[in-house]
Design a protein around this motif. Structure first.
Motif, PDB file in Angstrom:
ATOM      1  N   PRO A  60      -3.753 -76.796  67.843  1.00  0.00           N
ATOM      2  CA  PRO A  60      -4.822 -77.525  68.524  1.00  0.00           C
ATOM      3  C   PRO A  60      -5.750 -76.615  69.340  1.00  0.00           C
ATOM      4  O   PRO A  60      -5.300 -75.700  70.025  1.00  0.00           O
ATOM      5  N   SER A  61      -7.039 -76.879  69.214  1.00  0.00           N
ATOM      6  CA  SER A  61      -8.100 -76.167  69.944  1.00  0.00           C
ATOM      7  C   SER A  61      -8.178 -74.686  69.605  1.00  0.00           C
ATOM      8  O   SER A  61      -8.752 -73.904  70.364  1.00  0.00           O
ATOM      9  N   ASN A  62      -7.620 -74.295  68.453  1.00  0.00           N
ATOM     10  CA  ASN A  62      -7.659 -72.857  68.136  1.00  0.00           C
ATOM     11  C   ASN A  62      -9.091 -72.373  67.952  1.00  0.00           C
ATOM     12  O   ASN A  62      -9.937 -73.076  67.407  1.00  0.00           O
ATOM     13  N   PRO A  63      -9.381 -71.156  68.436  1.00  0.00           N
ATOM     14  CA  PRO A  63     -10.743 -70.613  68.385  1.00  0.00           C
ATOM     15  C   PRO A  63     -11.080 -70.087  67.000  1.00  0.00           C
ATOM     16  O   PRO A  63     -11.017 -68.898  66.725  1.00  0.00           O
ATOM     17  N   SER A  64     -11.448 -70.990  66.127  1.00  0.00           N
ATOM     18  CA  SER A  64     -11.692 -70.677  64.726  1.00  0.00           C
ATOM     19  C   SER A  64     -12.624 -69.484  64.544  1.00  0.00           C
ATOM     20  O   SER A  64     -12.380 -68.609  63.733  1.00  0.00           O
ATOM     21  N   TYR A  65     -13.716 -69.459  65.307  1.00  0.00           N
ATOM     22  CA  TYR A  65     -14.545 -68.251  65.313  1.00  0.00           C
ATOM     23  C   TYR A  65     -15.371 -68.198  66.588  1.00  0.00           C
ATOM     24  O   TYR A  65     -15.545 -69.208  67.276  1.00  0.00           O
ATOM     25  N   GLY A  66     -15.845 -67.030  66.899  1.00  0.00           N
ATOM     26  CA  GLY A  66     -16.745 -66.833  68.016  1.00  0.00           C
ATOM     27  C   GLY A  66     -17.790 -65.793  67.652  1.00  0.00           C
ATOM     28  O   GLY A  66     -17.743 -65.185  66.586  1.00  0.00           O
ATOM     29  N   ILE A  67     -18.750 -65.599  68.554  1.00  0.00           N
ATOM     30  CA  ILE A  67     -19.773 -64.572  68.386  1.00  0.00           C
ATOM     31  C   ILE A  67     -19.334 -63.349  69.193  1.00  0.00           C
ATOM     32  O   ILE A  67     -19.139 -63.432  70.405  1.00  0.00           O
ATOM     33  N   VAL A  68     -19.169 -62.224  68.511  1.00  0.00           N
ATOM     34  CA  VAL A  68     -18.701 -60.987  69.131  1.00  0.00           C
ATOM     35  C   VAL A  68     -19.826 -59.957  69.068  1.00  0.00           C
ATOM     36  O   VAL A  68     -20.500 -59.823  68.034  1.00  0.00           O
ATOM     37  N   VAL A  69     -20.042 -59.245  70.162  1.00  0.00           N
ATOM     38  CA  VAL A  69     -21.138 -58.289  70.286  1.00  0.00           C
ATOM     39  C   VAL A  69     -20.593 -56.975  70.827  1.00  0.00           C
ATOM     40  O   VAL A  69     -19.670 -56.968  71.660  1.00  0.00           O
ATOM     41  N   THR A  70     -21.154 -55.849  70.375  1.00  0.00           N
ATOM     42  CA  THR A  70     -20.739 -54.571  70.956  1.00  0.00           C
ATOM     43  C   THR A  70     -21.223 -54.509  72.398  1.00  0.00           C
ATOM     44  O   THR A  70     -22.291 -55.031  72.748  1.00  0.00           O
TER      45      THR A  70
ATOM     46  N   THR B 167     -18.195 -68.498  55.129  1.00  0.00           N
ATOM     47  CA  THR B 167     -17.786 -69.821  55.595  1.00  0.00           C
ATOM     48  C   THR B 167     -18.992 -70.710  55.877  1.00  0.00           C
ATOM     49  O   THR B 167     -19.845 -70.379  56.691  1.00  0.00           O
ATOM     50  N   PHE B 168     -19.033 -71.892  55.232  1.00  0.00           N
ATOM     51  CA  PHE B 168     -20.211 -72.749  55.306  1.00  0.00           C
ATOM     52  C   PHE B 168     -20.483 -73.285  56.699  1.00  0.00           C
ATOM     53  O   PHE B 168     -21.639 -73.488  57.073  1.00  0.00           O
ATOM     54  N   TYR B 169     -19.435 -73.579  57.480  1.00  0.00           N
ATOM     55  CA  TYR B 169     -19.660 -74.227  58.767  1.00  0.00           C
ATOM     56  C   TYR B 169     -19.954 -73.235  59.888  1.00  0.00           C
ATOM     57  O   TYR B 169     -20.192 -73.646  61.025  1.00  0.00           O
ATOM     58  N   HIS B 170     -19.939 -71.943  59.613  1.00  0.00           N
ATOM     59  CA  HIS B 170     -20.454 -70.989  60.588  1.00  0.00           C
ATOM     60  C   HIS B 170     -21.963 -71.123  60.621  1.00  0.00           C
ATOM     61  O   HIS B 170     -22.599 -71.273  59.571  1.00  0.00           O
ATOM     62  N   THR B 171     -22.568 -71.020  61.785  1.00  0.00           N
ATOM     63  CA  THR B 171     -24.021 -71.213  61.853  1.00  0.00           C
ATOM     64  C   THR B 171     -24.785 -70.106  61.146  1.00  0.00           C
ATOM     65  O   THR B 171     -25.981 -70.253  60.887  1.00  0.00           O
ATOM     66  N   ALA B 172     -24.132 -69.006  60.792  1.00  0.00           N
ATOM     67  CA  ALA B 172     -24.814 -67.905  60.105  1.00  0.00           C
ATOM     68  C   ALA B 172     -25.540 -68.391  58.855  1.00  0.00           C
ATOM     69  O   ALA B 172     -26.710 -68.060  58.633  1.00  0.00           O
ATOM     70  N   ILE B 173     -24.856 -69.169  58.021  1.00  0.00           N
ATOM     71  CA  ILE B 173     -25.461 -69.614  56.767  1.00  0.00           C
ATOM     72  C   ILE B 173     -26.643 -70.536  57.034  1.00  0.00           C
ATOM     73  O   ILE B 173     -27.689 -70.435  56.382  1.00  0.00           O
ATOM     74  N   LEU B 174     -26.506 -71.422  58.012  1.00  0.00           N
ATOM     75  CA  LEU B 174     -27.588 -72.338  58.344  1.00  0.00           C
ATOM     76  C   LEU B 174     -28.781 -71.578  58.928  1.00  0.00           C
ATOM     77  O   LEU B 174     -29.937 -71.896  58.623  1.00  0.00           O
TER      78      LEU B 174
ATOM     79  N   GLN C 237     -33.432 -53.191  63.878  1.00  0.00           N
ATOM     80  CA  GLN C 237     -32.790 -54.363  63.315  1.00  0.00           C
ATOM     81  C   GLN C 237     -31.620 -54.810  64.170  1.00  0.00           C
ATOM     82  O   GLN C 237     -31.049 -54.015  64.922  1.00  0.00           O
ATOM     83  N   ILE C 238     -31.265 -56.091  64.069  1.00  0.00           N
ATOM     84  CA  ILE C 238     -29.997 -56.581  64.602  1.00  0.00           C
ATOM     85  C   ILE C 238     -29.063 -56.744  63.417  1.00  0.00           C
ATOM     86  O   ILE C 238     -29.316 -57.564  62.527  1.00  0.00           O
ATOM     87  N   ARG C 239     -28.023 -55.955  63.368  1.00  0.00           N
ATOM     88  CA  ARG C 239     -27.088 -55.961  62.239  1.00  0.00           C
ATOM     89  C   ARG C 239     -25.984 -56.982  62.520  1.00  0.00           C
ATOM     90  O   ARG C 239     -25.177 -56.787  63.428  1.00  0.00           O
ATOM     91  N   ILE C 240     -25.952 -58.044  61.727  1.00  0.00           N
ATOM     92  CA  ILE C 240     -25.076 -59.183  61.991  1.00  0.00           C
ATOM     93  C   ILE C 240     -24.042 -59.323  60.884  1.00  0.00           C
ATOM     94  O   ILE C 240     -24.383 -59.558  59.721  1.00  0.00           O
ATOM     95  N   GLY C 241     -22.788 -59.211  61.213  1.00  0.00           N
ATOM     96  CA  GLY C 241     -21.710 -59.429  60.256  1.00  0.00           C
ATOM     97  C   GLY C 241     -21.343 -60.903  60.185  1.00  0.00           C
ATOM     98  O   GLY C 241     -21.286 -61.589  61.210  1.00  0.00           O
ATOM     99  N   HIS C 242     -21.106 -61.402  58.989  1.00  0.00           N
ATOM    100  CA  HIS C 242     -20.733 -62.807  58.838  1.00  0.00           C
ATOM    101  C   HIS C 242     -19.832 -62.973  57.626  1.00  0.00           C
ATOM    102  O   HIS C 242     -19.710 -62.077  56.771  1.00  0.00           O
ATOM    103  N   LEU C 243     -19.195 -64.127  57.553  1.00  0.00           N
ATOM    104  CA  LEU C 243     -18.341 -64.495  56.428  1.00  0.00           C
ATOM    105  C   LEU C 243     -19.090 -65.514  55.562  1.00  0.00           C
ATOM    106  O   LEU C 243     -20.183 -65.959  55.905  1.00  0.00           O
TER     107      LEU C 243
ATOM    108  N   ALA D 249     -21.420 -60.161  65.406  1.00  0.00           N
ATOM    109  CA  ALA D 249     -20.738 -60.735  64.241  1.00  0.00           C
ATOM    110  C   ALA D 249     -20.101 -62.076  64.554  1.00  0.00           C
ATOM    111  O   ALA D 249     -19.792 -62.400  65.707  1.00  0.00           O
ATOM    112  N   TYR D 250     -19.874 -62.831  63.491  1.00  0.00           N
ATOM    113  CA  TYR D 250     -19.101 -64.068  63.504  1.00  0.00           C
ATOM    114  C   TYR D 250     -17.681 -63.701  63.087  1.00  0.00           C
ATOM    115  O   TYR D 250     -17.477 -63.144  62.001  1.00  0.00           O
ATOM    116  N   ILE D 251     -16.693 -64.064  63.906  1.00  0.00           N
ATOM    117  CA  ILE D 251     -15.343 -63.620  63.581  1.00  0.00           C
ATOM    118  C   ILE D 251     -14.306 -64.484  64.290  1.00  0.00           C
ATOM    119  O   ILE D 251     -14.532 -64.988  65.395  1.00  0.00           O
ATOM    120  N   GLY D 252     -13.157 -64.685  63.645  1.00  0.00           N
ATOM    121  CA  GLY D 252     -12.030 -65.330  64.295  1.00  0.00           C
ATOM    122  C   GLY D 252     -11.513 -64.447  65.418  1.00  0.00           C
ATOM    123  O   GLY D 252     -11.581 -63.217  65.342  1.00  0.00           O
TER     124      GLY D 252
END
Length: 309
Positions: A188-198, A10-17, A2-8, A55-58
């Motif tokens: 301004p331009s703050n990195p609200s979230y990114g994709i983080v990988v081990t 938050t609706f606008y993260h692509t995880a939910i979509l 499996q790929i174990r994916i952490g998410h929040l 994971a999706y994370i700030g």
């Protein structure tokens, strides 16, 4: 495997979509294990326990974890300017840039609610209070889940809230509230979230990560180009909010892309310096300690789309 994916939540993260529209991940892997968390710091703790691959994370909680020895890298962006100050209608709103001190100054002697300590929202709030000399005059109360912040505003347990666009929309809907200072001005331009990988997963499953980033960018394009369609899919999948609520959230800060452009990275490095000043990290990490952009440059070679509002 499996790929174990952490998410929040938050609706606008692509995880939910991506969960709502499984066809978007059909080419990624046949076993995606989506795991919900309340805050970014909780996701980093799970990384530290070896429970997640991606994971999706700030960026601030990710940097704190990296400083503590968690072997992860940010391999893609996702969203800019995802932090808003909001409160009930009785407080004055300041939509123009340069009025952050006036916004916060209304709450001398009061409490502002914000998600978990070390979250991007917490760091922005703490840094803003320090810059305006208000650290000792305003109490900060951290919550494990964003929904708890909304409830605290409704019950007047906190005077205002700092958090995601979804939190601001919830405050408007359930507390007759409003945005007091917009995300475009707060940092301004703050990195609200990114994709983080081990790093271990990145080495062993590089092609799977590349395919995931391609799906992530496809979903980002849907958020940009068809927000109404994205909102309908997300609302149907989540089941506890209507389409209008999700669409309002998506449109409040419509800066979606998977690339890691210079303004995103530079803003993240400002967070590193702020984290060091505030004692969250013991050293100022370098760019190469945080980012690995090799795969996103393959997936998204064209210019970024954050500026397409």
């Amino acid at each position: 495997m499996q790929i174990r994916i952490g998410h929040l939540s938050t609706f606008y993260h692509t995880a939910i979509l991506l969960m709502a529209r499984e066809e978007l991940t059909a080419q990624v892997h046949d076993a995606l294990d989506w795991r919900l968390f309340g805050t970014g710091p909780a996701i980093m703790q799970a990384f530290g326990r070896g429970e997640l691959d991606l994971a999706y994370i700030g960026l601030p909680p990710a940097v704190i974890g990296m400083d503590q020895g968690t072997a992860v890298r940010c391999v893609a962006g996702g969203h800019m300017e995802g932090t808003v100050i909001c409160g009930k209608d009785r407080w004055k709103a300041y939509p123009e840039a340069g009025n952050l001190g006036a916004v916060l100054g209304q709450f001398r002697g009061l409490t502002i609610g914000v998600p978990g300590k070390g979250s991007i929202h917490d760091v922005i709030l703490q840094d803003s209070l320090a810059k305006h000399g208000l650290t000792r005059e305003i109490t900060v109360r951290n919550f494990a889940w964003s929904d708890q912040v909304t409830e605290a505003v409704v019950k007047d347990e906190v005077a205002a809230a700092v958090g995601t666009p979804a939190l601001a929309v919830a405050v408007r809907h359930y507390a007759a509230g409003k945005v007091l200072y917009p995300p475009t001005h707060l940092w301004p331009s703050n990195p609200s979230y990114g994709i983080v990988v081990t790093q271990a997963f990145l080495r062993s499953q590089r092609d799977a990560v590349r395919r995931f980033l391609a799906a992530h960018e496809t979903a980002s394009a849907v958020l940009r180009n068809d927000p109404a369609g994205a909102a309908a899919a997300i609302a149907d999948f989540v089941g506890v909010v209507d389409v209008d609520f999700v669409l309002e959230t998506i449109k409040l800060s419509p800066r979606y892309c998977g690339q890691l452009p210079e303004d995103y990275v530079a803003s993240a490095m400002e967070f590193v310096r702020a984290l060091f000043r505030m004692g969250y990290v013991k050293r100022e990490l370098a760019r190469e300690d945080i980012f690995d952009r090799t795969l996103i440059d393959e997936v998204h070679p064209e210019p970024d789309h954050y500026g397409l509002r």
